[in-house]
Scaffold this motif. Sequence first.
Motif, PDB file in Angstrom:
ATOM      1  N   VAL A   1      17.514  26.360  51.970  1.00 50.72           N
ATOM      2  CA  VAL A   1      17.661  26.270  50.518  1.00 50.72           C
ATOM      3  C   VAL A   1      16.493  26.966  49.828  1.00 50.72           C
ATOM      4  N   GLU A   2      15.287  26.802  50.369  1.00 51.82           N
ATOM      5  CA  GLU A   2      14.109  27.436  49.771  1.00 51.82           C
ATOM      6  C   GLU A   2      14.219  28.961  49.834  1.00 51.82           C
ATOM      7  N   SER A   3      14.653  29.480  50.980  1.00 51.88           N
ATOM      8  CA  SER A   3      14.791  30.925  51.140  1.00 51.88           C
ATOM      9  C   SER A   3      15.858  31.483  50.203  1.00 51.88           C
ATOM     10  N   ILE A   4      16.960  30.766  50.082  1.00 57.69           N
ATOM     11  CA  ILE A   4      18.044  31.200  49.191  1.00 57.69           C
ATOM     12  C   ILE A   4      17.570  31.195  47.745  1.00 57.69           C
ATOM     13  N   ALA A   5      16.852  30.155  47.359  1.00 54.92           N
ATOM     14  CA  ALA A   5      16.355  30.053  45.987  1.00 54.92           C
ATOM     15  C   ALA A   5      15.512  31.273  45.628  1.00 54.92           C
ATOM     16  N   LEU A   6      14.570  31.605  46.492  1.00 51.17           N
ATOM     17  CA  LEU A   6      13.667  32.724  46.215  1.00 51.17           C
ATOM     18  C   LEU A   6      14.396  34.062  46.218  1.00 51.17           C
ATOM     19  N   SER A   7      15.350  34.233  47.145  1.00 48.99           N
ATOM     20  CA  SER A   7      16.050  35.512  47.245  1.00 48.99           C
ATOM     21  C   SER A   7      17.029  35.720  46.097  1.00 48.99           C
ATOM     22  N   CYS A   8      17.350  34.651  45.380  1.00 49.60           N
ATOM     23  CA  CYS A   8      18.303  34.756  44.271  1.00 49.60           C
ATOM     24  C   CYS A   8      17.628  34.695  42.899  1.00 49.60           C
ATOM     25  N   GLY A   9      16.319  34.744  42.878  1.00 55.76           N
ATOM     26  CA  GLY A   9      15.631  34.852  41.593  1.00 55.76           C
ATOM     27  C   GLY A   9      15.108  33.550  41.020  1.00 55.76           C
ATOM     28  N   PHE A  10      15.214  32.448  41.761  1.00 55.17           N
ATOM     29  CA  PHE A  10      14.653  31.179  41.293  1.00 55.17           C
ATOM     30  C   PHE A  10      13.230  31.058  41.819  1.00 55.17           C
ATOM     31  N   GLN A  11      12.292  30.674  40.955  1.00 57.31           N
ATOM     32  CA  GLN A  11      10.884  30.699  41.319  1.00 57.31           C
ATOM     33  C   GLN A  11      10.505  29.604  42.304  1.00 57.31           C
ATOM     34  N   THR A  12      11.213  28.464  42.228  1.00 60.58           N
ATOM     35  CA  THR A  12      10.951  27.366  43.164  1.00 60.58           C
ATOM     36  C   THR A  12      12.274  26.769  43.618  1.00 60.58           C
ATOM     37  N   SER A  13      12.252  26.146  44.791  1.00 60.43           N
ATOM     38  CA  SER A  13      13.467  25.514  45.307  1.00 60.43           C
ATOM     39  C   SER A  13      13.844  24.289  44.472  1.00 60.43           C
ATOM     40  N   SER A  14      12.833  23.588  43.936  1.00 59.91           N
ATOM     41  CA  SER A  14      13.126  22.397  43.130  1.00 59.91           C
ATOM     42  C   SER A  14      13.865  22.774  41.845  1.00 59.91           C
ATOM     43  N   TYR A  15      13.452  23.898  41.238  1.00 58.53           N
ATOM     44  CA  TYR A  15      14.140  24.349  40.026  1.00 58.53           C
ATOM     45  C   TYR A  15      15.553  24.824  40.369  1.00 58.53           C
ATOM     46  N   PHE A  16      15.686  25.500  41.492  1.00 62.05           N
ATOM     47  CA  PHE A  16      17.007  25.938  41.946  1.00 62.05           C
ATOM     48  C   PHE A  16      17.933  24.744  42.134  1.00 62.05           C
ATOM     49  N   ILE A  17      17.457  23.700  42.783  1.00 64.74           N
ATOM     50  CA  ILE A  17      18.282  22.507  43.020  1.00 64.74           C
ATOM     51  C   ILE A  17      18.681  21.863  41.696  1.00 64.74           C
ATOM     52  N   LYS A  18      17.747  21.810  40.761  1.00 68.33           N
ATOM     53  CA  LYS A  18      18.037  21.213  39.459  1.00 68.33           C
ATOM     54  C   LYS A  18      19.127  21.991  38.718  1.00 68.33           C
ATOM     55  N   VAL A  19      18.979  23.321  38.669  1.00 66.72           N
ATOM     56  CA  VAL A  19      19.958  24.151  37.971  1.00 66.72           C
ATOM     57  C   VAL A  19      21.304  24.107  38.687  1.00 66.72           C
ATOM     58  N   PHE A  20      21.280  24.173  40.004  1.00 65.52           N
ATOM     59  CA  PHE A  20      22.526  24.148  40.785  1.00 65.52           C
ATOM     60  C   PHE A  20      23.308  22.868  40.509  1.00 65.52           C
ATOM     61  N   LYS A  21      22.612  21.751  40.467  1.00 66.84           N
ATOM     62  CA  LYS A  21      23.297  20.473  40.224  1.00 66.84           C
ATOM     63  C   LYS A  21      23.845  20.396  38.805  1.00 66.84           C
ATOM     64  N   GLN A  22      23.131  20.998  37.847  1.00 65.27           N
ATOM     65  CA  GLN A  22      23.622  21.013  36.469  1.00 65.27           C
ATOM     66  C   GLN A  22      24.955  21.763  36.364  1.00 65.27           C
ATOM     67  N   TYR A  23      25.086  22.856  37.090  1.00 63.48           N
ATOM     68  CA  TYR A  23      26.282  23.687  37.008  1.00 63.48           C
ATOM     69  C   TYR A  23      27.414  23.186  37.915  1.00 63.48           C
ATOM     70  N   GLU A  24      27.080  22.697  39.106  1.00 58.22           N
ATOM     71  CA  GLU A  24      28.099  22.371  40.096  1.00 58.22           C
ATOM     72  C   GLU A  24      28.307  20.871  40.304  1.00 58.22           C
ATOM     73  N   ASN A  25      27.410  20.057  39.743  1.00 57.82           N
ATOM     74  CA  ASN A  25      27.454  18.609  39.947  1.00 57.82           C
ATOM     75  C   ASN A  25      27.301  18.244  41.425  1.00 57.82           C
ATOM     76  N   LEU A  26      26.671  19.124  42.162  1.00 60.14           N
ATOM     77  CA  LEU A  26      26.359  18.923  43.574  1.00 60.14           C
ATOM     78  C   LEU A  26      24.999  19.538  43.847  1.00 60.14           C
ATOM     79  N   THR A  27      24.280  19.014  44.840  1.00 65.45           N
ATOM     80  CA  THR A  27      23.076  19.704  45.289  1.00 65.45           C
ATOM     81  C   THR A  27      23.498  20.882  46.153  1.00 65.45           C
TER      82      THR A  27
END
Length: 277
Positions: free
Chosen positions: A243-269
Amino acid sequence: MPGSASERILTTPSAYTKAHYLYVQEAGTLKSVEPHISRREQLESCLFFIVTKGCGSVVLNGNRHVLQAGDCVFINCRVPYSHESSRESPWSLMWVHFHGPQADAFYRLYQKRDGRPVFTPPSLAPYQEILQLLFELQQSDDALSDLLCHRYLTDLISQIFLDVFQGSGNAAIPDKFRNIREYLESHYAEKISLDRLSEAFYISKYHLLREYKRLFGTTIQNDLTSRRLTKAKSLLRFSKESVESIALSCGFQTSSYFIKVFKQYENLTPLEYRRKW
């Protein structure tokens, strides 16, 4: 109706249909013999009609628009409006009043993108076909008629948007904004700021913000986030990257922020999404 020959059908949809579908309120045809003014205001309805013959006018918010054969009218009837056939060349119309949970939202989007109440499409044929199908469905006992009406009304709105916003004469998207969108697609993994876009494309950032939303129906940030999440979902499904590697490769600065945004959009981690898909 005085001075006209009209064929119309009024409908009373079920509570389920009104809650879930776009639905027809009235549909029909009109052939005017002499001028007759129709006025409405504060009507919970959208009106679409085409002029198949003759000419006339529509007044919307005090502005008069002259119409002739080949023109289309698309308006939200909550605002005061009237329409009238000319005396010299009485018109013939095909029309539908419709509503539903999404109707007002569709019209707001149409207005935000500078859609005009009157437009001239390349051809009336697609509209005539859809309006005829809608009219015929109101006379049908088909158990799927409500669902089919929703489909054809969606087709009608889609056809309007295609003709108005992709047509050569109305709201064509400027090359500069197409290039900006292509840039976001190519550089989504990078840190992209409004200042960077403004400088790269020689455009005021305030104009950029306003026009981007008008043309594409979304903000630059939302569009960029959507692209990043789409790439991330592909990697979650078809790679074994963390998840950390995917977050960084997709333009998210941290994995925690990626997880937060992902859950907001998909209602899933991200991990829940990976397991379910």
